[in-house]
Structures are given as structure tokens and as C-alpha cells.
Design a protein around this motif. Structure first.
Motif, mmCIF file in Angstrom:
data_model
loop_
_atom_site.group_PDB
_atom_site.id
_atom_site.type_symbol
_atom_site.label_atom_id
_atom_site.label_comp_id
_atom_site.label_asym_id
_atom_site.label_seq_id
_atom_site.Cartn_x
_atom_site.Cartn_y
_atom_site.Cartn_z
ATOM 1 N N LEU A 153 0.816 6.701 15.353
ATOM 2 C CA LEU A 153 2.149 6.932 15.230
ATOM 3 C C LEU A 153 2.358 8.174 15.313
ATOM 4 C CD1 LEU A 153 2.748 7.539 11.804
ATOM 5 C CD2 LEU A 153 1.761 4.408 11.360
ATOM 6 N N GLY A 184 2.164 1.274 11.334
ATOM 7 C CA GLY A 184 1.245 1.335 10.743
ATOM 8 C C GLY A 184 0.595 0.949 9.359
ATOM 9 N N ILE A 185 0.587 -0.896 10.271
ATOM 10 C CA ILE A 185 0.566 -1.572 9.014
ATOM 11 C C ILE A 185 -0.258 -2.435 9.573
ATOM 12 C CG2 ILE A 185 1.981 -3.810 8.076
ATOM 13 C CD1 ILE A 185 4.932 -2.474 7.892
ATOM 14 N N GLY A 215 7.072 -9.427 -2.629
ATOM 15 C CA GLY A 215 8.851 -8.479 -2.160
ATOM 16 C C GLY A 215 9.878 -9.419 -1.672
ATOM 17 N N VAL A 240 -0.657 -16.735 -7.417
ATOM 18 C CA VAL A 240 -0.462 -16.899 -6.245
ATOM 19 C C VAL A 240 -1.088 -17.442 -5.239
ATOM 20 C CG1 VAL A 240 -0.916 -13.782 -5.729
ATOM 21 C CG2 VAL A 240 -3.254 -15.903 -6.195
ATOM 22 N N ALA A 255 0.958 -0.896 0.316
ATOM 23 C CA ALA A 255 0.019 0.308 -0.107
ATOM 24 C C ALA A 255 1.215 1.317 -0.044
ATOM 25 C CB ALA A 255 -0.861 0.060 1.109
ATOM 26 N N LYS A 302 -2.855 1.708 15.325
ATOM 27 C CA LYS A 302 -4.163 2.595 16.265
ATOM 28 C C LYS A 302 -5.639 1.635 16.478
ATOM 29 C CE LYS A 302 -6.316 5.696 13.543
ATOM 30 N NZ LYS A 302 -6.784 6.319 13.045
ATOM 31 N N PHE A 314 -2.723 -11.087 -11.011
ATOM 32 C CA PHE A 314 -1.539 -11.431 -11.568
ATOM 33 C C PHE A 314 -1.384 -10.697 -13.185
ATOM 34 C CE2 PHE A 314 0.753 -11.630 -7.836
ATOM 35 C CZ PHE A 314 2.095 -10.862 -7.637
ATOM 36 N N VAL A 320 8.040 -5.457 1.299
ATOM 37 C CA VAL A 320 8.214 -6.571 1.929
ATOM 38 C C VAL A 320 6.811 -7.727 1.852
ATOM 39 C CG1 VAL A 320 8.591 -7.637 4.000
ATOM 40 C CG2 VAL A 320 9.927 -5.752 3.441
HETATM 41 C C1 LIG Z 1 -1.630 -10.648 -4.756
HETATM 42 C C2 LIG Z 1 -1.278 -9.766 -4.259
HETATM 43 C C3 LIG Z 1 0.264 -9.964 -3.765
HETATM 44 C C4 LIG Z 1 0.319 -8.826 -2.698
HETATM 45 N N1 LIG Z 1 1.197 -8.244 -1.952
HETATM 46 C C5 LIG Z 1 2.179 -7.749 -1.194
HETATM 47 C C6 LIG Z 1 3.142 -7.720 -0.792
HETATM 48 O O1 LIG Z 1 4.439 -8.524 -1.103
HETATM 49 N N2 LIG Z 1 3.648 -7.437 -0.157
HETATM 50 C C7 LIG Z 1 2.556 -6.549 1.558
HETATM 51 O O2 LIG Z 1 3.492 -5.505 1.878
HETATM 52 N N3 LIG Z 1 1.137 -6.377 0.538
HETATM 53 C C8 LIG Z 1 0.704 -6.730 -0.565
HETATM 54 N N4 LIG Z 1 -0.630 -7.513 -0.593
HETATM 55 C C9 LIG Z 1 -1.313 -6.111 -0.700
HETATM 56 C C10 LIG Z 1 -1.866 -6.707 1.383
HETATM 57 O O3 LIG Z 1 -2.612 -7.122 1.119
HETATM 58 C C11 LIG Z 1 -2.558 -5.212 1.926
HETATM 59 O O4 LIG Z 1 -3.289 -4.784 1.237
HETATM 60 C C12 LIG Z 1 -0.781 -4.757 2.056
HETATM 61 O O5 LIG Z 1 -0.089 -5.614 2.917
HETATM 62 C C13 LIG Z 1 -1.595 -4.176 3.341
HETATM 63 O O6 LIG Z 1 -0.599 -2.408 2.871
HETATM 64 P P1 LIG Z 1 -0.600 -2.058 4.812
HETATM 65 O O7 LIG Z 1 -0.707 -2.106 6.113
HETATM 66 O O8 LIG Z 1 -0.050 -0.572 4.719
HETATM 67 O O9 LIG Z 1 -2.362 -0.638 4.053
HETATM 68 P P2 LIG Z 1 -3.999 -1.076 5.498
HETATM 69 O O10 LIG Z 1 -4.409 -2.347 5.419
HETATM 70 O O11 LIG Z 1 -4.416 -0.471 4.615
HETATM 71 O O12 LIG Z 1 -3.863 -0.894 7.187
HETATM 72 C C14 LIG Z 1 -2.819 -0.200 7.687
HETATM 73 C C15 LIG Z 1 -2.587 0.251 8.987
HETATM 74 O O13 LIG Z 1 -2.460 1.183 9.732
HETATM 75 C C16 LIG Z 1 -2.956 1.554 11.048
HETATM 76 N N5 LIG Z 1 -3.314 2.949 10.751
HETATM 77 C C17 LIG Z 1 -4.043 3.831 10.323
HETATM 78 N N6 LIG Z 1 -3.328 4.991 11.144
HETATM 79 C C18 LIG Z 1 -2.938 5.085 11.829
HETATM 80 C C19 LIG Z 1 -1.908 5.903 12.854
HETATM 81 N N7 LIG Z 1 -1.898 7.226 12.299
HETATM 82 N N8 LIG Z 1 -0.542 5.674 13.572
HETATM 83 C C20 LIG Z 1 -0.957 3.869 13.986
HETATM 84 N N9 LIG Z 1 -1.625 3.297 13.065
HETATM 85 C C21 LIG Z 1 -2.603 3.445 12.352
HETATM 86 C C22 LIG Z 1 -4.401 1.091 10.649
HETATM 87 O O14 LIG Z 1 -5.457 0.471 11.602
HETATM 88 C C23 LIG Z 1 -4.689 -0.253 9.851
HETATM 89 O O15 LIG Z 1 -3.667 -1.805 10.513
HETATM 90 C C24 LIG Z 1 -0.489 -7.917 -1.841
HETATM 91 C C25 LIG Z 1 -2.216 -8.281 -2.355
HETATM 92 C C26 LIG Z 1 -1.845 -8.861 -3.120
HETATM 93 C C27 LIG Z 1 -3.189 -9.505 -3.589
#
Ligand SMILES: Cc1cc2nc3c(=O)[nH]c(=O)nc-3n(C[C@H](O)[C@H](O)[C@H](O)COP(=O)(O)OP(=O)(O)OC[C@H]3O[C@@H](n4cnc5c(N)ncnc54)[C@H](O)[C@@H]3O)c2cc1C
Lengths: 320, 241
Positions: free
Chosen positions: A306, A266-267, A254, B110, A237, A288, B28, A250
Motif C-alpha cells: 500500500l 492493509g486490512i 464500532g 459477542v 488494530a 500485500k 468484554f 468500523v
Molecule cells: C470482541 C472483538 C470485537 C472486535 N471488534 C472489531 C471491530 O469492531 N472492528 C475491527 O476492525 N476489528 C474488531 N476486532 C478485531 C479483529 O478481530 C481484527 O483483529 C482486526 O480487525 C484486524 O485489524 P487489521 O486488519 O488492521 O490488522 P491485521 O489483521 O493485522 O491485518 C493487517 C493486514 O495488512 C496487510 N499488510 C501488511 N502490510 C501491508 C502493506 N505494506 N501493504 C498492504 N497490505 C499490508 C496484511 O497482509 C494483513 O492482511 C474485534 C475483535 C474482538 C475479539
């Protein structure tokens, strides 16, 4: 002759350390193994490999191999495997190996197993353990025939000792004019960084979607990484939103990391992200949302914003 | 220009853990289909042929590909557990028959996560390959394609002569949604069914999955209440600082 050829990766200056971990898989398979390096101007790189316990370091050094173009690299690798009578060809899991080795496998008419985690024995026969479905399953795979191509996941195999008596360096001669010529290298992104490589770092700090923009990402994720002497990673994301470059990603698609300390800020903890961090020794999550899935596997979880917590954490680390 | 897009039916990767996952087009490959459509919409392709290998149960994913807009859809009827090399050998026969200028496909499925088929297919055909791409542009009257690749070291740009095999990474595009009317219309379109015999290939998979297991679960750890407490844990308990 060598039972196994291990493809070694380098960046023209030096060997990429994770690629050496494939040597450990070669040792576990038993039999002699030789190391294979392709490129141009390889003297120093070849010399750095002589103590890895191989029967030889085989060097294909030619201007035609200056860039890792899959068509010609796979052709040279297949020729070398044939010349040395190697039944098994191994590389470490990286985009370099994943680009080139399946193509070499097809040229050698051999099956391939990606991301080997361990060797197994089933009813007296060799089998390979590998992750599937974003690491949510482990499969045990058997191969027909006596030839195969493998990639070893670097985090699953130790770095090999480099204390063996020096082995010879052999030049592999081939006809550059006979190589395929349908691919042309244009450019590669150059990004200078003082930070350690993501896949080799002892500490990795990663950021997700709420890091908002490249500046905030760099200030908080980069800032904490620098305070800890660590590398920077990101979720898909964060990369998709342009906060971080693609090679920071990652996860399933990745990089796979296994540092001593992984800090996820924030993951959310999607399985595709967790696939790349599962084997980290300590995982810290800052989020959070108290119900975020990442907390189910974090060693230490801190609930909160964060934007407030990370500057405090950077301060605390700096104070020592 | 004619484009062949091979695609696989996989369990929905967005389904939550434990949920009975419905099948979808591998994400993909969906990106590969989308890119082929965009190339056609720019006037650079005339025909897009989607192809998948499997039993009739994958017809629903073929309908999705048709609904997205591929011109023709083919199913190679084979219900065995094929490995990537077997898939590549079957696709080679299909590509020889269809003679496209471009094969666009996902970099990995996947479910299996092998990341092999495109590169193997390129090796078998002796065609150039551009893997893990996030951008493609055609040059010189579509005799060559310039591709940006996502590698461990950052972005890399290469040019490949056509015909070529190109495999897609996640950031190439965002696939369009399939509308309900689109899906209804796709139900009326024919699906060509072929067998390996008709293609003149006999392949046996050379890898077999003997068993699968769930990996050991990482135990959840402890919650800390403050940055100070976290620092103490990291220093004294985990000893990583
Ligand atoms: C085929 C395929 C392959 C993929 N490959 C990968 C891959 O290799 N790597 C990968 O990472 N993803 C991959 N994804 C995507 C994965 O499914 C998720 O969508 C992605 O990892 C989400 O990223 P995120 O945690 O940054 O975002 P989000 O899921 O949106 O999470 C954000 C988090 O931040 C928290 N947050 C928000 N604001 C704050 C704040 N102010 N302080 C603290 N916390 C906060 C929220 O509570 C939430 O938990 C893939 C998806 C598919 C379908």
C-alpha cells in the motif's frame, strides 16, 4: 396517542440523519407514530422534523436535558411512552440509543431487540430479523406481550421521505426536579473535521495495522478519502495502536457502514471488521497478502504494497 | 469496595470460520474482570465477586475467572435460553443480595451482540450507569467514579455516583494471561451455586429466537493488476467515480 414513539438524535445543531432511518421501521410497523426529541434549545431541530409523516413531534426541552445522561433521558422517555400510550419505542442503532433505550426498556418493563434489519412474519405473527455473532448469523426473533423497544440498523432502512403535511409540535412537560441525579456530564472531545460523517458518506476509505502511525495513516487514508470526498474509517488494530481515534472504528463493536464505495487498505478482513462493511455496494481491497480473507468479499482486489499503491491511487483520482 | 463482575460464556470469537469453537469468557467481560483486578491491586477494592448464569458446562469459564484472580465465583443455575431482560432481572436479585458498590461488566456479549444487560440492570436498580468505557478513576473517597466513554462522536467524560453499573469497551485494558498453575489452583476453589428460586426471582424470557440462518455470502469479485486497471473498473464497470 401514538402506537410508536421514534427517538430522534441530534448534535444540538441538527438532527443526526441516520436516526431518521428508524422512522422507516415505524412506518413498516404500521399505525401512527410520533417523533420524540430530548435536549435543550430544540426549536430549530423540532421544526426540521414536522414533515416526516409523524402524528406529532414531541419535544422535551429543558436545561436538565442539555446533555444526554442516560438516567434522566431514560426516565423522560419512559414517562413520554406512558403518557402517549406508545407500545413500541424505536431508535436507530447508535451509541446514543444503545446507552439509553435498554434502560428505558427496563423502566417500561419491556423486552428489547437490538439492530433490527427487517420485519418478518412467522405463522401470522410479527418477528424481527437481526444479526448475531458479528453478523455471521441472522436470527429471527419473536416478542411476547404487546410492548417492546427496538433499535433499527440505519443501513438496513432507507431514509424516509420528508414531504408530508406539517404535523404539530407538542411540548412534553415533566418535573425536572424529580429526575435521577446520579450522573454528571464533564466533557466531550471536540474534533473539527471537514470530512463527511462515517455513517452517512458515499465513499469510505479505511486503514488497518500496516498504516503504522497517525501521520502515515492521515497521509494515505486521509489523503485518499479527501481526494474522493469520502470519510475515514479504521480497524480495531489501527485504533488500538493509536493511529486513529476510537470513533473511526468500523465493525462489530464500532460503526456499521454501507457506502457506495468502501476502500480497505492493509486490512486482513477479520469477521469483526467485515460485520461493519458487508452491505457496502463496491468494496476495494488493497493488501500485500494474496490470501488475505478480505479478497473473498472484495469487488475489486489489488495485491501489493500500500505504501507504493496508495500514493499512485491518490494521484490517479486527482487527475480524474 | 466490593465489585460484582457478571460474565458470560461464549464461543471463542477468534476461532476461524467453520472451526468447532471452544467456549471462552466473553472478551468484554474478561476486560471487566481485568479492570476489577487492577482496581483491587491499587488497593481500591477489597472483594471481587464473579457471577455467571448457566448450566454446569460453564464451570470451565468460571475457573478461568477464578484463575485470573476473582475472590469468589457464583453460578446461577439456569439452562434456559434467557434474553437480556431476563438476565438483567436475575442479576438485579443477585446485586440486591451482594450489595456491591460497583458492577463492572462487558458492554455486549459477542455471540448475541445485544448490548442491553448493563443498562437494563441500571434501570431496574435505579443506579447511575457509565457505558462503553475506556477509563475509570475513583473520586472523593470512592463515592464517585469518573469514566471516559467511547461514543460515536468521540470520547466523552462523565462522573457517576456509586453504586453504579459500568460497562467496558475494548480499549479499557489488555486482560492478563491465565497461567497453567493459576488454572490448577483455581480448580481447588469452590464455585457457589444458586438457583433463581433461592434468589427469589421468577423470570420468563420475553424474546424467543425462532430460527437462525447464515446471511447470503458476498461473492468474491475480480483481481485487478494495477492502479490504472482499478480506476477503469471503478469508472466504467462500477460507475462509482
Ligand atoms: C470482541 C472483538 C470485537 C472486535 N471488534 C472489531 C471491530 O469492531 N472492528 C475491527 O476492525 N476489528 C474488531 N476486532 C478485531 C479483529 O478481530 C481484527 O483483529 C482486526 O480487525 C484486524 O485489524 P487489521 O486488519 O488492521 O490488522 P491485521 O489483521 O493485522 O491485518 C493487517 C493486514 O495488512 C496487510 N499488510 C501488511 N502490510 C501491508 C502493506 N505494506 N501493504 C498492504 N497490505 C499490508 C496484511 O497482509 C494483513 O492482511 C474485534 C475483535 C474482538 C475479539
Amino acid at each position: 396517542m401514538a402506537a410508536t414513539l421514534v427517538l430522534i438524535e441530534h448534535d444540538r445543531q441538527q438532527v443526526k440523519r441516520p436516526s431518521l432511518h428508524a422512522i422507516t421501521l415505524a412506518r413498516q410497523l404500521g399505525g401512527e407514530y410520533a417523533l420524540l426529541v430530548l435536549g435543550h434549545g430544540l426549536d430549530a431541530i423540532a421544526a426540521s422534523l414536522v414533515s416526516c409523516g409523524a402524528s406529532a413531534v414531541i419535544v422535551a426541552d429543558d436545561a436538565a436535558l442539555a446533555e444526554p445522561l442516560a438516567d434522566r433521558y431514560a426516565a423522560v422517555i419512559a414517562q413520554a411512552a406512558q403518557k402517549y400510550g406508545a407500545k413500541t419505542l424505536i431508535g436507530s442503532s447508535s451509541t446514543f440509543s444503545k446507552d439509553i433505550l435498554p434502560r428505558a426498556a427496563a423502566l417500561l418493563d419491556a423486552p428489547m431487540v437490538t439492530d433490527v434489519l427487517a420485519l418478518e412474519e412467522v405463522n401470522g405473527e410479527r418477528a424481527y430479523r437481526r444479526p448475531t455473532s458479528a453478523g455471521s448469523m441472522l436470527a429471527t426473533v419473536k416478542i411476547e406481550g404487546d410492548r417492546c423497544v427496538l433499535t433499527a440498523r440505519a443501513t438496513a432502512f432507507e431514509a424516509p421521505a420528508a414531504d408530508a403535511a406539517p404535523c404539530p409540535i407538542e411540548r412534553f412537560d415533566f418535573d425536572p426536579a424529580s429526575l435521577p441525579n446520579g450522573m454528571q456530564f464533564i466533557s466531550r472531545e471536540q474534533r473539527a473535521s471537514d470530512r463527511p460523517d462515517l455513517t452517512e458518506a458515499r465513499v469510505v476509505v479505511s486503514g488497518g495495522r500496516p498504516l503504522q502511525d497517525p501521520e502515515t495513516f492521515e497521509r494515505l487514508v486521509g489523503g485518499l478519502a479527501d481526494a474522493l470526498g469520502g470519510a475515514v474509517g479504521a480497524t480495531r488494530a489501527a485504533v488500538d495502536a493509536g493511529m486513529a481515534p476510537n470513533d473511526y472504528q468500523v465493525g462489530q463493536t464500532g460503526k456499521v457502514v454501507a457506502p457506495e464505495l468502501y476502500i480497505a487498505m492493509g486490512i486482513s478482513g477479520a469477521i469483526q471488521h467485515l460485520a461493519g462493511i458487508k452491505d457496502s455496494r463496491i468494496i476495494v481491497a488493497i493488501n500485500k497478502d494474496p490470501d488475505a480473507p478480505i479478497f473473498q468479499m472484495a469487488t475489486y482486489g489489488l495485491v501489493g504494497d500500500l505504501h507504493q499503491l496508495v500514493p499512485q491511487l491518490i494521484e490517479a483520482v486527482r487527475r480524474g | 469496595m466490593k465489585i460484582v463482575v457478571p460474565f458470560k460464556s461464549v464461543p471463542d470469537p477468534y476461532a476461524g470460520p467453520g472451526a468447532a469453537a471452544k467456549s471462552v469468557v466473553n472478551p468484554f467481560d474478561e476486560i471487566a474482570i481485568e479492570e476489577a483486578l487492577r482496581i483491587r491491586e491499587r488497593g481500591e477494592a477489597t472483594e471481587i465477586v464473579g457471577v455467571t448464569i448457566g448450566p454446569a458446562t460453564v464451570d470451565e469459564q468460571i475457573r478461568s475467572a477464578l484463575a485470573m484472580g476473582v475472590d469468589r465465583a457464583l453460578r446461577i443455575d439456569d439452562s434456559r435460553a434467557l434474553d437480556p431482560y431476563a438476565v438483567a432481572r436475575i442479576l438485579r436479585a443477585l446485586v440486591a443480595k451482594e450489595a456491591p458498590q460497583l458492577v463492572l461488566m462487558g458492554k455486549q456479549a459477542v455471540d448475541d451482540d445485544s448490548n442491553q444487560v448493563g443498562q437494563m440492570l441500571a434501570g431496574l436498580l435505579g443506579w447511575p450507569q457509565a457505558t462503553f468505557i475506556s477509563k475509570i478513576e475513583f473520586l472523593e473517597n470512592k463515592t464517585r467514579a469518573q469514566c471516559t466513554r467511547e461514543t460515536d462522536g468521540g470520547l466523552e467524560v462523565i462522573v457517576v455516583n456509586l453504586p453504579a453499573i459500568v460497562t467496558t469497551d475494548l480499549r479499557l485494558n489488555e486482560p492478563r494471561y491465565v497461567s497453567l498453575p493459576g488454572l490448577m489452583k483455581a480448580r481447588k476453589k469452590p464455585i457457589e451455586v444458586l438457583t433463581c428460586e433461592q434468589l427469589g426471582v421468577t423470570v420468563q424470557p420475553l424474546t424467543t429466537t425462532l430460527s437462525t440462518a447464515r446471511p447470503p455470502k458476498r461473492a468474491a469479485g475480480t483481481r485487478v493488476e494495477s492502479v490504472e486497471e482499478l480506476m477503469v473498473k471503478l469508472k466504467q464497470e462500477a460507475k462509482v467515480l
